[in-house]
Design a protein around this motif. Sequence first.
Motif, PDB file in Angstrom:
ATOM      1  N   PRO A  82       0.802  -1.232   0.000  1.00 38.67           N
ATOM      2  CA  PRO A  82       0.000   0.000   0.000  1.00 38.67           C
ATOM      3  C   PRO A  82       0.836   1.284   0.000  1.00 38.67           C
ATOM      4  N   PHE A  83       2.141   1.172   0.201  1.00 42.12           N
ATOM      5  CA  PHE A  83       2.981   2.365   0.272  1.00 42.12           C
ATOM      6  C   PHE A  83       3.314   2.958  -1.097  1.00 42.12           C
ATOM      7  N   ALA A  84       3.013   2.228  -2.176  1.00 45.55           N
ATOM      8  CA  ALA A  84       3.345   2.755  -3.510  1.00 45.55           C
ATOM      9  C   ALA A  84       2.230   2.419  -4.483  1.00 45.55           C
ATOM     10  N   PRO A  85       2.123   3.189  -5.577  1.00 49.13           N
ATOM     11  CA  PRO A  85       1.068   2.894  -6.560  1.00 49.13           C
ATOM     12  C   PRO A  85       1.277   1.566  -7.285  1.00 49.13           C
ATOM     13  N   HIS A  86       2.561   1.138  -7.414  1.00 44.20           N
ATOM     14  CA  HIS A  86       2.829  -0.122  -8.111  1.00 44.20           C
ATOM     15  C   HIS A  86       3.736  -0.996  -7.260  1.00 44.20           C
ATOM     16  N   SER A  87       3.487  -2.297  -7.303  1.00 45.68           N
ATOM     17  CA  SER A  87       4.344  -3.197  -6.532  1.00 45.68           C
ATOM     18  C   SER A  87       4.543  -4.498  -7.289  1.00 45.68           C
ATOM     19  N   HIS A  88       5.641  -5.141  -6.981  1.00 42.62           N
ATOM     20  CA  HIS A  88       5.926  -6.418  -7.620  1.00 42.62           C
ATOM     21  C   HIS A  88       6.648  -7.338  -6.644  1.00 42.62           C
ATOM     22  N   ILE A  89       6.090  -8.519  -6.422  1.00 47.16           N
ATOM     23  CA  ILE A  89       6.716  -9.481  -5.518  1.00 47.16           C
ATOM     24  C   ILE A  89       7.851 -10.154  -6.275  1.00 47.16           C
ATOM     25  N   TYR A  90       9.073  -9.898  -5.829  1.00 48.22           N
ATOM     26  CA  TYR A  90      10.239 -10.403  -6.562  1.00 48.22           C
ATOM     27  C   TYR A  90      10.658 -11.786  -6.069  1.00 48.22           C
ATOM     28  N   SER A  91      10.557 -12.001  -4.771  1.00 48.75           N
ATOM     29  CA  SER A  91      10.862 -13.323  -4.224  1.00 48.75           C
ATOM     30  C   SER A  91      10.138 -13.434  -2.891  1.00 48.75           C
ATOM     31  N   ILE A  92      10.327 -14.530  -2.201  1.00 46.38           N
ATOM     32  CA  ILE A  92       9.567 -14.732  -0.960  1.00 46.38           C
ATOM     33  C   ILE A  92       9.858 -13.628   0.060  1.00 46.38           C
ATOM     34  N   ASP A  93      11.039 -13.008  -0.018  1.00 43.43           N
ATOM     35  CA  ASP A  93      11.374 -11.996   0.984  1.00 43.43           C
ATOM     36  C   ASP A  93      11.698 -10.625   0.389  1.00 43.43           C
TER      37      ASP A  93
ATOM     38  N   ILE B 193       7.952   2.725   6.149  1.00 42.62           N
ATOM     39  CA  ILE B 193       7.673   1.361   5.677  1.00 42.62           C
ATOM     40  C   ILE B 193       8.273   0.356   6.661  1.00 42.62           C
ATOM     41  N   ARG B 194       9.504   0.634   7.032  1.00 46.15           N
ATOM     42  CA  ARG B 194      10.232  -0.278   7.908  1.00 46.15           C
ATOM     43  C   ARG B 194       9.539  -0.417   9.270  1.00 46.15           C
ATOM     44  N   ARG B 195       9.156   0.736   9.812  1.00 50.90           N
ATOM     45  CA  ARG B 195       8.490   0.720  11.120  1.00 50.90           C
ATOM     46  C   ARG B 195       7.157  -0.023  11.048  1.00 50.90           C
ATOM     47  N   THR B 196       6.409   0.223   9.953  1.00 49.95           N
ATOM     48  CA  THR B 196       5.088  -0.385   9.837  1.00 49.95           C
ATOM     49  C   THR B 196       5.190  -1.904   9.732  1.00 49.95           C
ATOM     50  N   VAL B 197       6.155  -2.379   8.946  1.00 49.20           N
ATOM     51  CA  VAL B 197       6.314  -3.826   8.814  1.00 49.20           C
ATOM     52  C   VAL B 197       6.673  -4.427  10.172  1.00 49.20           C
ATOM     53  N   TRP B 198       7.546  -3.744  10.898  1.00 47.87           N
ATOM     54  CA  TRP B 198       7.923  -4.262  12.226  1.00 47.87           C
ATOM     55  C   TRP B 198       6.700  -4.308  13.143  1.00 47.87           C
ATOM     56  N   LYS B 199       5.897  -3.246  13.088  1.00 49.21           N
ATOM     57  CA  LYS B 199       4.733  -3.165  13.964  1.00 49.21           C
ATOM     58  C   LYS B 199       3.693  -4.242  13.618  1.00 49.21           C
ATOM     59  N   HIS B 200       3.460  -4.430  12.316  1.00 52.28           N
ATOM     60  CA  HIS B 200       2.391  -5.351  11.911  1.00 52.28           C
ATOM     61  C   HIS B 200       2.823  -6.809  11.872  1.00 52.28           C
ATOM     62  N   VAL B 201       4.044  -7.052  11.453  1.00 51.13           N
ATOM     63  CA  VAL B 201       4.455  -8.430  11.166  1.00 51.13           C
ATOM     64  C   VAL B 201       5.599  -8.903  12.056  1.00 51.13           C
ATOM     65  N   ARG B 202       6.275  -7.963  12.722  1.00 53.19           N
ATOM     66  CA  ARG B 202       7.431  -8.296  13.577  1.00 53.19           C
ATOM     67  C   ARG B 202       8.570  -8.932  12.797  1.00 53.19           C
ATOM     68  N   LEU B 203       8.748  -8.456  11.548  1.00 53.40           N
ATOM     69  CA  LEU B 203       9.903  -8.893  10.765  1.00 53.40           C
ATOM     70  C   LEU B 203      10.801  -7.682  10.529  1.00 53.40           C
ATOM     71  N   PRO B 204      12.123  -7.825  10.713  1.00 54.49           N
ATOM     72  CA  PRO B 204      13.044  -6.727  10.448  1.00 54.49           C
ATOM     73  C   PRO B 204      13.308  -6.636   8.943  1.00 54.49           C
ATOM     74  N   ILE B 205      13.169  -5.467   8.355  1.00 52.66           N
ATOM     75  CA  ILE B 205      13.420  -5.354   6.919  1.00 52.66           C
ATOM     76  C   ILE B 205      14.413  -4.232   6.622  1.00 52.66           C
TER      77      ILE B 205
END
Length: 420
Positions: free
Chosen positions: A91-102, A125-137
Motif C-alpha cells: 500500500p505504500f506505492a502505486p505499483h508493486s511487484h513481488i520479486y521473491s519470498i522476501d 515502511i520499515r516501522r510499519t512492517v515491524w509493527k504489523h508483522v514483527r519482521l526486520p526489513i
Amino acid sequence: MYALCDVNSMYASCEKVFDPTIRNRPVIVLTNNDGCICAACHIAKQMGVGKKFVPYFQVKDELEKAGAVIRSSNYELYADMSQRFMDTCTPFAPHSHIYSIDECFLYYGVKYVPATGWHEHAKRIRRTVWKHVRLPISVGIGPTPTLAKAASHAAKRLDGFRGVAVIDSPQIRQQILSQMAVTDIWGIGRKLGQRLNELGIYSAWDLSCTPTGLIKKQFNTLTQSTVEELNGTVKLSWDDVRAPKKEFFSTRSFGQRVTDKNQLRQAVITHVEIAARKLRQQKSLAKHLLVFASNSPHDTDLYYRRSLVHSFPTYTSDSTIIATVANQLLNHIYSSGINFYKCGVGLLNLCPKEQHQLDLLIPNQDKEQLMSCIDAINSKYSRDTIFLAGRGIQQTFAMRREFLSPSFTTRLSQLPVIQC
DNA sequence: TCTGGGGTCCTAGGACCC
DNA sequence: TCTGGGGTCCTAGGACCC
C-alpha cells in the motif's frame, strides 16, 4: 523512483517471531531435507557461523559449539509471513511487484516525491512492517531497480544506514557504490566478478566508471545495462521487472533414496501439479513438458540422469493432460536398480493464454473450468484439498525435516500458546 | 549411519534440413 | 567425394539469484 523492501534473514527472522526463547540466540535454517544452510540470523553471522549453502553435516560440530539453534525449512510459516509482509508493503506505492519470498519492489513513477521526503518514507515502511508483522526489513530506494537493490544492500550491510538507504544524489551514490564489491551488484555473480577483477574493476563504483562501450565489447548488453543502471539510466523498466516467466520448474530431492517406480511416479505427478498451478496463476500455457530424474553424484561414480521433453500438440495448462504425458515419459526415464535422489518437471515454451492461437484441426482439450475450480478450492482451503489421484494418498518419500517448527499461523492445532 | 537446495534464463554445440 | 552457407530445433551445462 524504485524501492526494494527486503526482509533481513527472512527464514531465521520468521522462526524468531513466535518463539521468544530463541530471539537472542544464533539461529540457522536448513534447506529442504536438512541438506544445506540457507539462512542465518544476524547473531549467527556476527559469530561467523552459518555460511550460506554449505552442507549442514560438514559444519554440524561447529554450529553445536556455537550453541546455534537449528531449524528445518518451514515453508508453510514463511509463505504466510511473506504474504503478511507483502500486504503491509504494497500500500505504500502505486505499483508493486513481488520479486521473491522476501523481497518486494515498489515503483512510484518518475515525478512523485512523498510529502515526508524519501528517507522518512522508507523509515515509515520499515516501522510499519515491524509493527504489523514483527519482521526486520531493509528498504533501499534509488532511481533504477539496480540502484534500489544496491541501496538495500547498503541499508543492510554498510555502517551508518540502519536499515534504510536512499540514493538520491551523486555523492551518496558514490559513497555506497565505493563500499560494494562488484559481485554485490545485482546480476554480477562469481564468474563475471572474476573477469571484471582481471580488468582491474573491483568495486561497484569502479564498474560504474567503466565506459559502457568497453563493457559491451568484453561482455554483453545485459552487463552493459547494469552499468548504465548504476549510473542512473533506467534500463530495466517497470515492465521488465515484472516480465512474465518463460518457464516453470518444480523439482525436489528425496528424504530417502527412491528405487520404486510407483513412488517416483507419485513424486513426478506432485511436481506436475505444482508447476501447472504456477502456469495457470500466470495465465500462461505451455508447449513443452520436461521430466527428469537422477541419482546423486555423491552416491556413486556412475551418474544417472535422464530427461525427456514432450511437445504438446496444442498449448496447455491442464494438469490432467500434463500428468498423463509425464507418466508416459517416466516409463523411459525410470530404470530399476537406480537409487533416485531427485526428480522434477519443467513447463517450457510458454505463451500468454489470451494470445494463444487455436488449432483449426485439433480441438482444445483443456478442462479449463475444472482447473479453475480446483485452483479456487485449493487456494481457499489448502493446496492439498483436491489433487490428482496419481500423486498418491500416502506419499512415502516425504522430506526429511528433523528440526521443524510448528506452523504457528496456518494450522489451528499449532497456534502459539501463551502461558501465564 | 547418513547427510550435498531450488528456480530461471541463456548459450554453445550438435544434429538435421534445405 | 568433398565442400560451402544458413536456418531450426534440441540438449546439456553454465551463470545467476534467493
